[in-house]
Enzyme design. Structure first.
Site, PDB file in Angstrom:
ATOM      1  N   ARG A 137     -18.139  66.164  36.626  1.00  0.00           N
ATOM      2  CA  ARG A 137     -17.521  65.383  35.552  1.00  0.00           C
ATOM      3  C   ARG A 137     -18.553  64.609  34.746  1.00  0.00           C
ATOM      4  O   ARG A 137     -18.337  64.279  33.577  1.00  0.00           O
ATOM      5  CB  ARG A 137     -16.470  64.425  36.151  1.00  0.00           C
ATOM      6  CG  ARG A 137     -15.945  63.398  35.189  1.00  0.00           C
ATOM      7  CD  ARG A 137     -14.568  62.859  35.549  1.00  0.00           C
ATOM      8  NE  ARG A 137     -14.390  62.481  36.935  1.00  0.00           N
ATOM      9  CZ  ARG A 137     -14.895  61.388  37.507  1.00  0.00           C
ATOM     10  NH1 ARG A 137     -15.661  60.566  36.825  1.00  0.00           N
ATOM     11  NH2 ARG A 137     -14.655  61.135  38.768  1.00  0.00           N
ATOM     12  N   TYR A 189      -6.676  61.667   9.247  1.00  0.00           N
ATOM     13  CA  TYR A 189      -6.004  62.759   9.958  1.00  0.00           C
ATOM     14  C   TYR A 189      -4.714  62.198  10.557  1.00  0.00           C
ATOM     15  O   TYR A 189      -4.724  61.151  11.205  1.00  0.00           O
ATOM     16  CB  TYR A 189      -6.968  63.242  11.037  1.00  0.00           C
ATOM     17  CG  TYR A 189      -6.484  64.329  11.945  1.00  0.00           C
ATOM     18  CD1 TYR A 189      -6.152  65.584  11.451  1.00  0.00           C
ATOM     19  CD2 TYR A 189      -6.404  64.119  13.317  1.00  0.00           C
ATOM     20  CE1 TYR A 189      -5.747  66.588  12.302  1.00  0.00           C
ATOM     21  CE2 TYR A 189      -6.004  65.122  14.179  1.00  0.00           C
ATOM     22  CZ  TYR A 189      -5.670  66.357  13.662  1.00  0.00           C
ATOM     23  OH  TYR A 189      -5.269  67.349  14.512  1.00  0.00           O
ATOM     24  N   ASP A 236     -14.562  59.788  10.975  1.00  0.00           N
ATOM     25  CA  ASP A 236     -14.189  61.153  11.352  1.00  0.00           C
ATOM     26  C   ASP A 236     -15.020  62.092  10.488  1.00  0.00           C
ATOM     27  O   ASP A 236     -14.832  62.175   9.272  1.00  0.00           O
ATOM     28  CB  ASP A 236     -12.690  61.378  11.131  1.00  0.00           C
ATOM     29  CG  ASP A 236     -12.226  62.750  11.640  1.00  0.00           C
ATOM     30  OD1 ASP A 236     -12.998  63.724  11.508  1.00  0.00           O
ATOM     31  OD2 ASP A 236     -11.093  62.837  12.141  1.00  0.00           O
ATOM     32  N   LYS A 277     -13.351  72.686  15.178  1.00  0.00           N
ATOM     33  CA  LYS A 277     -13.383  73.271  13.844  1.00  0.00           C
ATOM     34  C   LYS A 277     -14.708  74.011  13.618  1.00  0.00           C
ATOM     35  O   LYS A 277     -14.875  75.099  14.109  1.00  0.00           O
ATOM     36  CB  LYS A 277     -13.145  72.175  12.803  1.00  0.00           C
ATOM     37  CG  LYS A 277     -11.889  71.304  13.104  1.00  0.00           C
ATOM     38  CD  LYS A 277     -10.590  71.988  12.779  1.00  0.00           C
ATOM     39  CE  LYS A 277      -9.353  71.295  13.344  1.00  0.00           C
ATOM     40  NZ  LYS A 277      -9.109  69.945  12.891  1.00  0.00           N
TER      41      LYS A 277
HETATM   42  C1  LIG Z   1      -8.377  68.934  13.660  1.00  0.00           C
HETATM   43  C2  LIG Z   1      -8.848  67.578  13.352  1.00  0.00           C
HETATM   44  C3  LIG Z   1      -8.941  66.609  14.365  1.00  0.00           C
HETATM   45  C4  LIG Z   1      -8.455  66.849  15.774  1.00  0.00           C
HETATM   46  O1  LIG Z   1      -9.161  67.811  16.462  1.00  0.00           O
HETATM   47  P1  LIG Z   1      -8.494  68.613  17.686  1.00  0.00           P
HETATM   48  O2  LIG Z   1      -9.662  69.258  18.318  1.00  0.00           O
HETATM   49  O3  LIG Z   1      -7.487  69.543  17.080  1.00  0.00           O
HETATM   50  O4  LIG Z   1      -7.850  67.592  18.584  1.00  0.00           O
HETATM   51  C5  LIG Z   1      -9.457  65.380  14.014  1.00  0.00           C
HETATM   52  N1  LIG Z   1      -9.831  65.088  12.766  1.00  0.00           N
HETATM   53  C6  LIG Z   1      -9.731  65.985  11.770  1.00  0.00           C
HETATM   54  C7  LIG Z   1     -10.157  65.586  10.382  1.00  0.00           C
HETATM   55  C8  LIG Z   1      -9.227  67.242  12.023  1.00  0.00           C
HETATM   56  O5  LIG Z   1      -9.103  68.115  11.016  1.00  0.00           O
END
Ligand SMILES: *Cc1c(COP(=O)(O)O)cnc(C)c1O
Length: 397
Positions: A65, A118, A190, A215
């Site tokens: 972990r 988001y 973010d 992403k």
């Molecule tokens: C998709 C996304 C997230 C969340 O990511 P996950 O891996 O799907 O939990 C956070 N911020 C933005 C801007 C996103 O597009």
């Protein structure tokens, strides 16, 4: 006299190829996939030494972990890419966001969140942090109300740039200046849109860059991953919180993310170029009222994007004319053949998703506008994508 850095910053394409690999030793190009929970020690003395090293902030092999050679290699590339102090991995982007909010706030604290965030961030604030005594308020992406909303006890300012769904830009250096003038709140961004390659929030003054690795970092739609890169100031509280909450990422997922990361620069360049081709074509179509993409010269955020970003990604959103109804917009999406209908983005494939901008904003300003579809442009040939959009648009004409 200007100080000479010990090692000049490697340009992104170079560091994406070389970082995260021990230098000067005989090593495999890629790290092993270290599947483990238990680590065996040769003596109690070694165990105690390892525990002491861990307590001092080192990354010894101690327990699954707490990280392995595989996760550490990924962390090291991300840290160098973002120009951070250290990186923590999480099981999803949202898990990284939630851990960052928990790390930076206590009951009674005040938090400011950008209104273009988001959407699940809004839910986290309303349904988890709010009931536990954290006061959350929203500010406009253009920062027009930020100063008035900053309190002496504001502990965290959460930004996202460009914002979700229609990609409003935010002047991060100006935000940081305002926050620093008013107190000691941490600034977290973010950075999923830029994914560390196109945008480096820590270099612009932020304390934390939080990315949905799912992403562009992973890039192949096959792993969920989150990450938070911290500067030295934010690292202790982030690391302690993530450890207390037991966050951990599998070595297989870390390996795939590292493999994806190695080609981030070429994928991003190609997808950014294709998205611009698609965006320019869409701007000429009479059914389309607006194309949202900060790389377009007439986008309201273009000047800021040019100043703070090093390139574009594959995202854009289109707003239909108000006369185009929701049913026609759905017919358009259903008629697309190369753009798949699905969540997420940042993979090699093109996607389309109807989105509700008005429902994702607290401060209003969207009433009476046409339906919106978010497009993600993948690695297909751009002319084929334009042809697909053309035949699908004829379904709404
Ligand atoms: C998709 C996304 C997230 C969340 O990511 P996950 O891996 O799907 O939990 C956070 N911020 C933005 C801007 C996103 O597009």
């Amino acid at each position: 006299m200007a100080s000479v850095p010990l090692r000049p910053r490697r340009r992104p394409a170079t560091l994406l190829t070389h970082a995260g690999r021990p230098a000067g030793r005989t090593v495999t190009v890629n790290p092993p996939v270290a599947r483990t929970s238990t680590v065996l020690f040769d003596s109690v003395a070694t165990l105690l030494q390892t525990l002491a090293g861990h307590a001092a902030g080192e990354r010894p092999l101690l327990y699954g972990r707490k990280g392995t050679a595989t996760t550490q290699a990924l962390e090291d590339v991300l840290t160098e890419l973002e120009g951070g102090y250290r990186t923590r991995l999480f099981g999803s982007g949202l898990a990284a966001i939630a851990a960052t909010f928990l790390a930076c706030t206590r009951p009674g604290d005040h938090v400011l969140v950008i209104d273009s965030c988001y959407e699940p961030v809004r839910k986290l604030c309303a349904q988890y942090l709010g009931p536990r005594g954290v006061q959350v308020a929203y500010f406009q992406p253009d920062l027009s109300d930020l100063d008035a909303k900053l309190h002496a006890d504001t502990r965290l300012v959460w930004a996202e740039c460009p914002g979700s769904l229609i990609f409003e830009m935010c002047d991060l250096p100006a935000l940081v200046r305002q926050v620093r003038a008013r107190g000691d709140a941490l600034v977290a961004v973010d950075n999923t849109w830029g994914s560390g390659l196109l945008y480096r929030p820590l270099a612009l003054g932020a304390d934390l860059s939080v990315v949905a690795g799912t992403k562009y970092v992973v890039g192949h739609s096959d792993v969920m991953l989150g990450l938070a890169v911290a500067n030295e100031r934010a690292w202790p509280v982030l690391a302690a919180t993530a450890e207390l909450l037991g966050h951990s990422v599998s070595p297989d997922d870390a390996y795939l993310a590292l493999r994806g990361l190695r080609t981030l620069a070429v994928r991003m360049r190609r997808q950014g170029e294709s998205a611009l081709t698609v965006a320019r074509w869409l701007q000429q179509q009479p059914a389309i009222a607006a194309v949202f993409c900060p790389a377009l010269p007439d986008d309201p955020g273009h000047a800021l994007w040019q100043r703070d970003f090093s390139g574009a990604n594959g995202l854009l959103s289109i707003e239909f004319q108000p006369r185009v109804g929701r049913a026609q917009m759905h017919a358009f999406v259903d008629a697309l053949q190369l753009f798949g209908l699905g969540h997420s983005w940042g993979g090699y494939e093109s996607l389309a998703l109807p989105v509700d901008v008005g429902a994702a904003r607290s401060l209003g300003g969207w009433a009476g506008r046409g339906p919106v579809v978010r497009l993600h442009v993948g690695l297909e040939d751009a002319q084929d994508l334009v042809a697909d959009l053309e035949q699908a648009l004829s379904a709404v004409a």
